[in-house]
Design an enzyme around this catalytic site. Structure first.
Site, PDB file in Angstrom:
ATOM      1  N   ARG A   1     -48.445 -38.856 -33.972  1.00 10.56           N
ATOM      2  CA  ARG A   1     -49.750 -39.085 -34.593  1.00 10.56           C
ATOM      3  C   ARG A   1     -50.843 -39.136 -33.538  1.00 10.56           C
ATOM      4  NH1 ARG A   1     -50.251 -43.701 -35.958  1.00 10.56           N
ATOM      5  NH2 ARG A   1     -48.168 -44.529 -35.644  1.00 10.56           N
TER       6      ARG A   1
ATOM      7  N   TYR B   1     -47.338 -32.171 -37.251  1.00 14.95           N
ATOM      8  CA  TYR B   1     -46.297 -33.176 -36.990  1.00 14.95           C
ATOM      9  C   TYR B   1     -46.467 -34.448 -37.819  1.00 14.95           C
ATOM     10  CZ  TYR B   1     -42.470 -35.124 -34.258  1.00 14.95           C
ATOM     11  OH  TYR B   1     -41.249 -35.622 -33.873  1.00 14.95           O
TER      12      TYR B   1
ATOM     13  N   GLY C   1     -46.915 -37.910 -39.503  1.00 13.88           N
ATOM     14  CA  GLY C   1     -47.998 -38.527 -40.265  1.00 13.88           C
ATOM     15  C   GLY C   1     -49.314 -37.759 -40.192  1.00 13.88           C
TER      16      GLY C   1
ATOM     17  N   LYS D   1     -48.744 -41.727 -44.131  1.00 11.17           N
ATOM     18  CA  LYS D   1     -49.730 -42.688 -43.611  1.00 11.17           C
ATOM     19  C   LYS D   1     -51.114 -42.456 -44.232  1.00 11.17           C
ATOM     20  CE  LYS D   1     -46.487 -43.950 -40.749  1.00 11.17           C
ATOM     21  NZ  LYS D   1     -45.773 -45.197 -40.805  1.00 11.17           N
TER      22      LYS D   1
ATOM     23  N   HIS E   1     -47.548 -51.455 -44.534  1.00 11.64           N
ATOM     24  CA  HIS E   1     -46.632 -50.770 -43.622  1.00 11.64           C
ATOM     25  C   HIS E   1     -45.373 -51.628 -43.486  1.00 11.64           C
ATOM     26  CE1 HIS E   1     -46.148 -48.832 -39.354  1.00 11.64           C
ATOM     27  NE2 HIS E   1     -45.512 -48.145 -40.270  1.00 11.64           N
TER      28      HIS E   1
ATOM     29  N   SER F   1     -45.011 -49.057 -35.777  1.00 11.08           N
ATOM     30  CA  SER F   1     -44.174 -47.844 -35.699  1.00 11.08           C
ATOM     31  C   SER F   1     -43.206 -47.949 -34.527  1.00 11.08           C
ATOM     32  CB  SER F   1     -45.053 -46.612 -35.494  1.00 11.08           C
ATOM     33  OG  SER F   1     -45.901 -46.438 -36.588  1.00 11.08           O
ATOM     34  N   ALA F   2     -41.974 -47.503 -34.765  1.00 12.87           N
ATOM     35  CA  ALA F   2     -40.938 -47.444 -33.723  1.00 12.87           C
ATOM     36  C   ALA F   2     -40.580 -48.818 -33.146  1.00 12.87           C
ATOM     37  CB  ALA F   2     -41.336 -46.470 -32.612  1.00 12.87           C
ATOM     38  N   CYS F   3     -40.610 -49.865 -34.009  1.00 14.39           N
ATOM     39  CA  CYS F   3     -40.183 -51.214 -33.578  1.00 14.39           C
ATOM     40  C   CYS F   3     -38.940 -51.663 -34.347  1.00 14.39           C
ATOM     41  CB  CYS F   3     -41.299 -52.223 -33.796  1.00 14.39           C
ATOM     42  SG  CYS F   3     -42.593 -52.116 -32.569  1.00 14.39           S
ATOM     43  N   GLY F   4     -38.238 -50.717 -34.962  1.00 15.72           N
ATOM     44  CA  GLY F   4     -36.956 -51.071 -35.578  1.00 15.72           C
ATOM     45  C   GLY F   4     -37.007 -51.364 -37.070  1.00 15.72           C
TER      46      GLY F   4
ATOM     47  N   ASN G   1     -34.021 -49.602 -38.579  1.00 16.96           N
ATOM     48  CA  ASN G   1     -32.774 -50.296 -38.232  1.00 16.96           C
ATOM     49  C   ASN G   1     -32.570 -51.547 -39.078  1.00 16.96           C
ATOM     50  OD1 ASN G   1     -32.421 -48.388 -36.281  1.00 16.96           O
ATOM     51  ND2 ASN G   1     -32.904 -49.722 -34.552  1.00 16.96           N
TER      52      ASN G   1
ATOM     53  N   ASP H   1     -40.428 -47.976 -44.572  1.00 15.93           N
ATOM     54  CA  ASP H   1     -41.723 -47.776 -43.918  1.00 15.93           C
ATOM     55  C   ASP H   1     -42.924 -48.300 -44.704  1.00 15.93           C
ATOM     56  OD1 ASP H   1     -43.130 -46.804 -41.643  1.00 15.93           O
ATOM     57  OD2 ASP H   1     -43.756 -45.044 -42.770  1.00 15.93           O
TER      58      ASP H   1
ATOM     59  N   ASN I   1     -40.361 -39.424 -29.513  1.00 15.36           N
ATOM     60  CA  ASN I   1     -40.753 -39.553 -30.916  1.00 15.36           C
ATOM     61  C   ASN I   1     -40.089 -38.469 -31.765  1.00 15.36           C
ATOM     62  OD1 ASN I   1     -42.211 -40.906 -33.012  1.00 15.36           O
ATOM     63  ND2 ASN I   1     -43.753 -39.272 -32.989  1.00 15.36           N
TER      64      ASN I   1
ATOM     65  N   ARG J   1     -37.677 -37.015 -34.543  1.00 16.97           N
ATOM     66  CA  ARG J   1     -37.509 -37.635 -35.866  1.00 16.97           C
ATOM     67  C   ARG J   1     -36.426 -36.953 -36.689  1.00 16.97           C
ATOM     68  NH1 ARG J   1     -40.940 -42.220 -37.252  1.00 16.97           N
ATOM     69  NH2 ARG J   1     -42.268 -42.412 -35.426  1.00 16.97           N
TER      70      ARG J   1
ATOM     71  N   ARG K   1     -42.854 -56.044 -30.771  1.00 19.81           N
ATOM     72  CA  ARG K   1     -42.144 -56.140 -29.487  1.00 19.81           C
ATOM     73  C   ARG K   1     -42.896 -57.108 -28.602  1.00 19.81           C
ATOM     74  NH1 ARG K   1     -38.808 -51.583 -28.207  1.00 19.81           N
ATOM     75  NH2 ARG K   1     -38.827 -50.204 -30.009  1.00 19.81           N
TER      76      ARG K   1
ATOM     77  N   GLU L   1     -26.805 -58.604 -35.724  1.00 21.72           N
ATOM     78  CA  GLU L   1     -26.893 -60.055 -35.497  1.00 21.72           C
ATOM     79  C   GLU L   1     -28.200 -60.626 -36.067  1.00 21.72           C
ATOM     80  OE1 GLU L   1     -24.270 -61.303 -34.787  1.00 21.72           O
ATOM     81  OE2 GLU L   1     -23.164 -60.070 -33.344  1.00 21.72           O
TER      82      GLU L   1
HETATM   83  O1  SAT Z   1     -45.588 -39.800 -37.851  1.00 22.07           O
HETATM   84  S1  SAT Z   1     -45.508 -40.996 -38.716  1.00 22.07           S
HETATM   85  O2  SAT Z   1     -46.832 -41.611 -38.806  1.00 22.07           O
HETATM   86  O3  SAT Z   1     -45.093 -40.637 -40.039  1.00 22.07           O
HETATM   87  C1  SAT Z   1     -44.399 -42.082 -38.064  1.00 22.07           C
HETATM   88  C2  SAT Z   1     -44.908 -43.399 -37.663  1.00 22.07           C
HETATM   89  O4  SAT Z   1     -45.784 -43.499 -36.794  1.00 22.07           O
HETATM   90  O5  SAT Z   1     -44.435 -44.408 -38.205  1.00 22.07           O
HETATM   91 MN    MN Z   2     -44.372 -46.296 -39.935  1.00 22.97          MN
END
Ligand code: SAT
Ligand code: MN
Length: 615
Positions: A86, A228, A230, A237, A257, A279-282, A285, A304, A394, A396, A427, A523
């Site tokens: 993004r 690419y 978002g 988004k 979000h 974004s990208a903080c798990g 997961n 998301d 990044n 995906r 984080r 955990e």
């Molecule tokens: O590229 S996206 O915005 O869909 C992924 C993200 O930043 O969470």
């Molecule tokens: Mn996101």
């Protein structure tokens, strides 16, 4: 009568007319005039259409079909090296005044921006096909369902949108002759003049020409130059967060979000939780985590975005407006997220990962040995031991939600699920404890508003620096962040405060030197268990200046080899660290001026007082 309208009237006689929505037909015609595509294709959302477009992209070199036995129905795409995440600097909220967009958004005058965009879009689809993508965000019969129409010249966008949204004929039928839709115009910004040869990933490489623009007054989206994530999958988004946040403010609901998960206790009681991490903080997961605690079952409803409204009983109900996962590939492993690995076993699009010689994929920290030799995300030969990373940070996967082995049976329930707790996080290597429960709703909104995180590769900027990311919405709120805080605070007036979810702040990312203090992943179920016990009223907590922390022994650490010192550090109040934190929050709050709700200023003052009396 314009060419297109004529075409549709003719088709109507053959009973194949696509739509009778005059507003939609007129808009498509306007865009055809402006962008000059060679062809127009109305997407029906069928498997045949999806397969045809995938094959087309294989011929064009955009897609590589993966091995049919190893990854059935899967493809790999490599983006242009300039188009990998993004572009927040190029993302605009063009409200009538700069003040309405607030200090956290880029703003430009809407009329001037429209003129600029028209200049960029003029003739930008020459030689290409314009795809009309009707899509629904949310189950079609949900009270929160919104219809969008994305016009794009990218077949990559079409196939991704088919995974991520309810796309095709059903959305168009729901729209009907007079229904309202959110217009989302997208172009990769690479016209094909005079039969020029196409490239595998067309885009506008000049970053100053990329524009991701939202017009709050008319609720529309114009995106130019990037193909690419978002930037281009405009349901995500752009619509489901930035535009939806504007609609939500007006209509009294929340567009967030957040992941949505359910947790069932050994006693068989189910709790629904939402969690907002940057974004990208798990989020992915946690959304499909395998609890290590015996007897607990976790199910995924979304990874998301959550749309949340007040239900008839006064509780908050959440739906996932999407139908797929657009997850970060690197780091996804048997250890971090075994269910995501199963979800991407078939029918998945991978972008910017390594191609193995046998026709499978690989990425860093996948937990399997790298190929001796492969092709990296830039299409170059790559060998293990190479100092260059094989997959982009990044990179995906786009995978259908229904393929997640732990998808919750209620994940596409039109009414949504009742939420018992909301988690914020980020984080934070220091200061912020593993888990902290807010005293009440106002304190919870304060914790969300002050959330911060080290930056990641999900957006183009320097990674690894602390930035405040309120509610994990910093790049996604469509209006003034101060008003957004006020909208959250207002919920106590819209419903009985006793029915509102409890609010927690979690931090899986505490470090001592270079060492993680908390093992994370499965955990984290230990923390979720304590949260469920707090909801139930059985979990023990100690009241501290920063919030309610687990009482000694209240966090179930059975069977976990966690040194006592680490456990103590994870749950301690770092008074000096928090004093620094309050100063930092005060500095950050200052930029909201008089739009910062007095309640939050009050919360900060009280926190400061509590910290000072504690020492
Ligand atoms: O590229 S996206 O915005 O869909 C992924 C993200 O930043 O969470
Ligand atoms: Mn996101």
């Amino acid at each position: 009568m314009g060419v297109l309208a004529f075409l549709f009237v003719r088709k109507r006689k053959n009973r194949t007319m696509v739509t009778s929505n005059a507003k939609l037909l007129a808009w498509v015609e306007d865009v055809v005039q402006l962008c000059q595509p060679a062809r127009v294709h109305w997407c029906d959302g069928t498997q045949e259409e999806y397969d045809r477009l995938c094959n087309l992209m294989v011929s064009a070199g955009t897609f590589t079909a993966l091995d049919k036995n190893l990854r059935p129905g899967c493809f790999l795409a490599r983006s242009h090296p300039s188009d990998v995440a993004r572009v927040e600097d190029r993302t605009y909220i063009c409200s009538a005044s700069k003040e309405e967009a607030g200090p956290t958004n880029n703003w430009a005058d809407p009329a001037e921006m429209k003129e600029k965009l028209k200049g960029l879009f003029r003739g930008c689809m020459v030689g290409r096909t314009l795809y009309v993508i009707p899509f629904a965000m949310g189950p079609l019969d949900s009270p929160l369902c919104k219809i969008g129409i994305e016009l794009t010249d990218s077949p990559y966008v079409v196939v991704n949108m088919r995974i991520m949204t309810r796309m095709g004929r059903a959305a168009l039928e729901k729209l009907g002759a007079n229904g309202e839709f959110i217009p989302c115009l997208h172009s990769v910004g690479a016209p094909l003049h005079n039969g020029n040869h196409d490239v595998p990933w067309p885009c506008e490489p000049d970053v100053s020409k990329k524009h991701i623009v939202h017009f709050p007054e008319e609720l529309s989206i114009w995106s130019y130059g990037s193909g690419y994530g978002g930037n281009a999958l405009l349901g995500k988004k752009c619509l489901a967060l930035r535009i939806a946040s504007l609609a939500a403010r007006k209509e009294g609901w929340l567009a967030e979000h957040m992941l949505i998960l359910s947790l069932t206790s050994p006693q068989g009681k189910t709790y629904y939780l939402c969690a907002a991490f940057p974004s990208a903080c798990g989020k992915t997961n946690l959304a499909m985590m395998q609890p290590t605690l015996p007897g607990w079952t976790l199910r995924c409803l979304g990874d998301d975005i959550a749309w949340i409204r007040i239900g008839k009983d006064g509780r908050l109900y959440a739906i996932n407006p999407e139908t797929g996962f657009f997850g970060v590939a690197p780091g996804t492993s048997q250890k971090s997220n075994p269910n995501a690995l199963k979800a991407v076993a078939r029918n998945t699009i991978f972008t910017n990962v390594v191609l193995r010689p046998e026709g499978d994929i690989w990425w860093e920290e996948m937990g399997v040995p790298p190929p001796a030799k492969g092709i990296d995300w830039e299409g170059k030969e790559w060998f293990s031991g190479n100092c260059r990373k094989g997959a982009h940070a990044n990179a995906r996967f786009t995978a259908p939600a229904a393929q997640c082995p732990v998808i919750d049976p209620k994940w596409d329930n039109p009414e949504g699920v009742p939420i018992s707790a909301i988690l914020f996080g980020g984080r934070r290597p220091s200061t912020i404890p593993l888990v902290n429960e807010a005293f009440d709703w106002e304190h919870g909104v304060f914790l969300g508003s002050a959330a911060g995180s080290e930056t990641t590769a999900a957006a183009i900027h320097q990674a690894g620096v602390l930035r405040r990311d309120p509610f994990a919405m910093l790049p996604f709120c469509g209006y003034h962040m101060g008003d957004y805080f006020a909208h959250w605070l207002l919920l106590t007036q819209r419903t009985d405060r006793a029915k509102l979810p409890k609010v927690f702040f979690v931090n899986w990312f505490r470090k001592s030197g270079d060492r993680w203090l908390w093992p994370g992943f499965g955990e984290n179920s230990r923390v979720l268990k304590w949260i469920c016990e707090r909801i139930e009223g059985t979990g023990h907590a100690v009241e501290t200046p920063i919030g309610n922390l687990p009482a000694p022994g209240a966090l179930d650490l059975t069977g976990l080899d966690l040194p006592a010192n680490d456990a103590a550090e994870l749950l301690a109040v770092d008074t000096e660290g928090w004093k620094k934190e309050t100063r930092d929050i005060a500095g950050y709050y200052a930029k909201f001026g008089d739009r910062l709700p007095a309640t939050l200023e009050d919360q900060l003052r009280k926190l400061d007082q509590r910290l000072n009396t504690a020492t």
